[in-house]
Design an enzyme around this catalytic site. Structure first.
Site, PDB file in Angstrom:
ATOM      1  CG  HIS A   1      -1.718   4.350   5.353  1.00  0.00           C
ATOM      2  ND1 HIS A   1      -1.715   4.086   4.007  1.00  0.00           N
ATOM      3  CD2 HIS A   1      -1.860   3.145   5.965  1.00  0.00           C
ATOM      4  CE1 HIS A   1      -1.837   2.776   3.802  1.00  0.00           C
ATOM      5  NE2 HIS A   1      -1.929   2.193   4.983  1.00  0.00           N
TER       6      HIS A   1
ATOM      7  CD  GLU B   1      -1.468   8.075   9.195  1.00  0.00           C
ATOM      8  OE1 GLU B   1      -1.119   8.815   8.257  1.00  0.00           O
ATOM      9  OE2 GLU B   1      -2.410   7.256   9.111  1.00  0.00           O
TER      10      GLU B   1
ATOM     11  CE  LYS C   1      -5.496   4.166   2.276  1.00  0.00           C
ATOM     12  NZ  LYS C   1      -4.575   5.278   2.560  1.00  0.00           N
TER      13      LYS C   1
ATOM     14  CG  PHE D   1       0.100  -5.987   4.187  1.00  0.00           C
ATOM     15  CD1 PHE D   1      -0.390  -5.185   5.198  1.00  0.00           C
ATOM     16  CD2 PHE D   1      -0.741  -6.960   3.652  1.00  0.00           C
ATOM     17  CE1 PHE D   1      -1.690  -5.338   5.677  1.00  0.00           C
ATOM     18  CE2 PHE D   1      -2.035  -7.128   4.120  1.00  0.00           C
ATOM     19  CZ  PHE D   1      -2.505  -6.321   5.128  1.00  0.00           C
TER      20      PHE D   1
ATOM     21  CB  CYS E   1      -0.948  -0.005   1.189  1.00  0.00           C
ATOM     22  SG  CYS E   1      -2.036  -1.448   1.184  1.00  0.00           S
TER      23      CYS E   1
ATOM     24  CG  HIS F   1      -6.604   0.660   1.432  1.00  0.00           C
ATOM     25  ND1 HIS F   1      -5.691   1.207   0.562  1.00  0.00           N
ATOM     26  CD2 HIS F   1      -5.865   0.147   2.471  1.00  0.00           C
ATOM     27  CE1 HIS F   1      -4.483   1.044   1.034  1.00  0.00           C
ATOM     28  NE2 HIS F   1      -4.564   0.415   2.192  1.00  0.00           N
TER      29      HIS F   1
END
Length: 413
Positions: A303, A314, A335, A401, A163, A340
């Site tokens: 994010h 975050e 998002k 990831f 991502c 996403h």
């Protein structure tokens, strides 16, 4: 001597709109792109999730010729649509092919092509498998399609870092221009992975929201009741070029790409480091490399996936970065509207960040009812927020990831 890098064109195809401007206006309006899917997947495969944020039906058919679509995986279709729009928006730069590059990204690649080919092989045999299957499913297929469309002969590369992919692709594009390897770079990312296998896999790891009764409110970053992200699809493109090249041709400049940073958590294959240590390193590098002080930052596109374990680190990292200045920074989690887009998320969010600087307005975060008490951010909620006049900076965060962290910083012009 290094070049100043600017953004001169944008393009997008997302769950919020068929173009960049449609997407931007829908985001400012607080529109959700999530909806119940019009298929039998949930029943057929016993999926606990039957919704996602998808590109509207008919968009691809309207923007691509039938022969183009047939030879491209859906991710490549999104890449080509977004890049054509961005190129036109940039004024179709007159650039030598050897000075034109592509820096593209995807997180998964041609999952639809691969699995459709497997079904064809099982059901109809080898002779019915398309000869172009491998060129369509390979992760660099979108980059190759864009490169051939615009005859880019400097570099055509693909970044695959989950991502964080398309934020990293923008950083790589920035470096190409700064180092003098190219005058113009077509950069971005695309993903088309709303498929039963990915919905099943993400559901198995409890990463997806299960609010099947209300898909449009399912993505709720930083809310105390968040329960996972919403799958999305689409792509976005930014045209980057040296300021000298842009000014020489009279191009419109959206914003300056000021710097970027990367890091890795090396902590867990799916979970980020819980204190945000890797994230803060990437953010700090992105602003220090640009000569930006924390007090210069007035906007962050986060994010912010809406996962129970992902949002808190975050928040920690942003607070460590900004200190007392955190309350002066308008934080958006888009998002909540787009879902996403995985490998395409960073490019879409960079586009939102550029537009926020250009129009001096931060898009809202929707669906927050009660902010998690562990989150300490000045979140833009429900309606857009004005950004201050003068020279200001913004950053966009992407974490993926494998522990990948990528951050790009921008300045207003």
């Amino acid at each position: 001597m290094t070049s100043t890098v600017v953004v001169t064109g944008i393009g997008a195809v997302t769950p919020l709109g068929a173009t960049a401007q449609e997407t931007w206006q829908a985001a400012l309006a607080g529109t959700s792109g999530a909806h119940t899917l019009d298929n039998d997947w949930a029943e057929k495969y016993e999926l606990p999730v039957d919704f996602a944020a998808t590109v509207a039906p008919g968009v691809v058919e309207e923007r691509l010729k039938k022969v183009e679509s047939k030879r491209l995986d859906p991710a490549s279709r999104f890449a080509l649509i977004a890049s054509r729009e961005a190129w036109e928006d940039a004024g179709s730069p007159d650039v030598e092919p050897e000075r034109l590059a592509v820096s593209w990204a995807t997180g998964i690649g041609g999952v639809w092509t691969l699995l459709d080919a497997w079904d064809t092989l099982k059901e109809e045999g080898t002779r019915r498998v398309m000869p172009l299957t491998v060129p369509m499913l390979m992760p660099n297929a979108p980059a190759a399609a864009v490169g051939m469309e615009f005859t880019a002969r400097a570099v055509v590369q693909t970044v695959v870092s989950a991502c964080a992919s398309s934020t990293e692709s923008l950083g790589q594009a920035f470096e190409m221009i700064r180092s003098g390897k190219a005058d113009v770079v077509i950069s971005g990312g695309a993903e088309a992975a709303v498929h039963p296998i990915t919905l099943s896999a993400f559901s198995s790891m409890r990463a997806l929201s299960r609010r099947t009764d209300s898909p449009e409110t399912a993505s709720r970053p930083f809310d105390v009741d968040r329960d996972g992200f919403v799958m999305g699809e689409g792509g976005a493109t930014l045209i980057l070029e040296s300021r000298e090249h842009a000014e020489a041709r009279g191009a419109t400049i959206y914003a300056e790409v000021a710097g970027w940073g990367t890091s890795n958590d090396s902590y867990h294959i799916t979970a980020g480091e819980p204190e945000g240590a890797g994230s803060i390193r990437a953010m700090r590098t992105a602003i220090e490399s640009a000569g930006i002080a924390p007090s210069d930052i007035k906007h962050i596109n986060g994010h912010a996936t809406s996962t129970p374990v992902g949002d808190i680190p975050e928040s920690y990292a942003v607070n460590m970065l900004l200190g007392d200045a955190v309350d002066d920074v308008r934080f958006s989690a888009t998002k909540s509207m787009t879902g996403h887009l995985l490998g395409g998320a960073g490019a879409a969010e960079a586009m939102f960040t550029v537009m926020a600087l250009k129009e001096r307005v931060a898009p809202p975060t929707i669906n927050i009812e009660t902010v998690d008490p562990d989150v300490h951010l000045n979140i833009v909620r429900d309606t857009p927020a004005q950004l201050p006049d003068g020279d200001i900076a913004a950053i966009t965060n992407s974490f993926g990831f494998g522990g990948h962290n990528a951050v790009v910083s921008f300045r207003s012009v």
